[in-house]
Design a protein around this motif. Structure first.
Motif, mmCIF file in Angstrom:
data_model
loop_
_atom_site.group_PDB
_atom_site.id
_atom_site.type_symbol
_atom_site.label_atom_id
_atom_site.label_comp_id
_atom_site.label_asym_id
_atom_site.label_seq_id
_atom_site.Cartn_x
_atom_site.Cartn_y
_atom_site.Cartn_z
ATOM 1 N N THR A 42 1.033 -1.326 -0.019
ATOM 2 C CA THR A 42 -0.013 0.112 -0.033
ATOM 3 C C THR A 42 0.712 1.254 -0.001
ATOM 4 O O THR A 42 0.420 2.154 -0.788
ATOM 5 C CB THR A 42 -0.809 0.123 1.346
ATOM 6 N N VAL A 45 2.295 1.523 -3.454
ATOM 7 C CA VAL A 45 1.705 2.298 -4.563
ATOM 8 C C VAL A 45 1.066 3.626 -4.189
ATOM 9 O O VAL A 45 1.236 4.401 -5.245
ATOM 10 C CB VAL A 45 0.207 1.229 -4.664
ATOM 11 N N VAL A 52 -4.699 5.116 -4.070
ATOM 12 C CA VAL A 52 -5.050 3.905 -4.543
ATOM 13 C C VAL A 52 -6.563 3.968 -4.811
ATOM 14 O O VAL A 52 -7.398 4.296 -3.984
ATOM 15 C CB VAL A 52 -5.042 2.805 -3.219
ATOM 16 N N PHE A 56 -7.574 -0.220 -9.286
ATOM 17 C CA PHE A 56 -6.119 -0.619 -9.345
ATOM 18 C C PHE A 56 -5.843 -1.925 -9.888
ATOM 19 O O PHE A 56 -6.586 -2.871 -9.537
ATOM 20 C CB PHE A 56 -5.847 -0.737 -7.619
ATOM 21 N N ASN A 98 -6.151 3.054 3.081
ATOM 22 C CA ASN A 98 -5.869 2.621 1.620
ATOM 23 C C ASN A 98 -5.836 1.389 1.541
ATOM 24 O O ASN A 98 -5.857 0.872 0.486
ATOM 25 C CB ASN A 98 -4.883 3.476 0.922
ATOM 26 N N ILE A 102 -6.019 -2.823 -1.886
ATOM 27 C CA ILE A 102 -4.802 -3.602 -1.892
ATOM 28 C C ILE A 102 -4.946 -5.141 -1.498
ATOM 29 O O ILE A 102 -4.586 -6.018 -2.074
ATOM 30 C CB ILE A 102 -3.506 -3.014 -1.191
#
Ligand code: DC
Length: 224
Positions: A42, A45, A52, A56, A98, A102
């Motif tokens: 996370t 990214v 994010v 994604f 976030n 993920i």
């Protein structure tokens, strides 16, 4: 003690990480924090893309992503991404906000699982997460499912924040815990489940030392 693989799963705030670290130090096992890997991706990214988003996609360039984790003798874990120590950075609130997209992503999960299995080839380990006993190591020598009521877990989180000098609203913490439980249990792949052969330990009315001692007894028993 013979080589053992111990899987510790359970919801956020159930004490998995603190307990597993102490068991690892006391019994000379390697501790692996699987949640830190999802947090690291996370972080990566967010740094690369700035955000994010729901669309994604975990693309091929992820081959360039080198995540390493080291367990120090005193129970701390150091996690690095492409050589950058992210151990503290991944504990930021922005990561928690976030991480859902993920950790719901099946390609991310497959990538993480390959990494986790590779790290454990030749040594005794204790690993905590949500799907360790169900997906990552379905043949683990010992599976433990740690649990505690929402109230107790919220109380523990509050104490952690207060120890860090942060003031937070207990109701908000409770709400976040309920939301994370939902998210962890509803995930299409790697959802939080209590494996049928896991030892269930409700820690609501136990001290941390009692939980540690109980798990050490279980590990020593299977390691004989
Ligand atoms: O254990 P933790 O709070 O550091 O985990 C961070 C996030 O990663 C959490 O939202 C659930 C997810 N996670 C997961 O999906 N599978 C794991 N094996 C470990 C963590």
């Amino acid at each position: 003690m013979k080589k053992v693989t111990v899987a510790v799963d359970g919801p956020a705030g159930s004490g998995k990480s603190s307990v597993s670290r102490r068991v690892a130090v006391d019994l000379g096992l390697m501790y692996i924090d699987s949640g830190a890997i999802y947090r690291s991706i996370t972080w990566y990214v967010l740094r690369r893309d700035g955000s994010v988003t729901p669309d994604f996609v975990f693309t091929g360039d992820i081959g360039e992503l080198k995540i390493e984790q080291e367990f120090t003798g005193d129970g701390a874990s150091l996690t690095s991404v492409n050589g950058v120590d992210v151990s503290v950075l991944i504990r930021d609130e922005v990561i928690a906000r976030n991480i859902g997209i993920i950790s719901d992503n099946v390609d991310v999960r497959n990538f993480v699982n390959v990494l986790l299995r590779k790290w454990t080839k030749s040594r005794s380990i204790i690993m905590d997460g949500r799907d360790i006993g169900s997906v990552v190591f379905p043949d683990a020598d010992l599976k433990i499912y740690l649990d505690a009521s929402v109230e107790v877990r919220a109380g523990r989180r509050m104490k952690e924040y207060l120890d860090l000098g942060k003031n937070v609203d207990e109701n908000l913490i409770k709400k976040q815990i309920i939301q994370r439980d939902e998210q962890d249990r509803r995930r299409p792949y790697g959802a939080l489940v209590r494996a049928h052969d896991a030892v269930y330990v409700d820690t609501s009315c136990m001290t941390m030392q009692q939980v540690i001692d109980h798990i050490k007894d279980l590990v020593l028993h299977i390691g004989q």
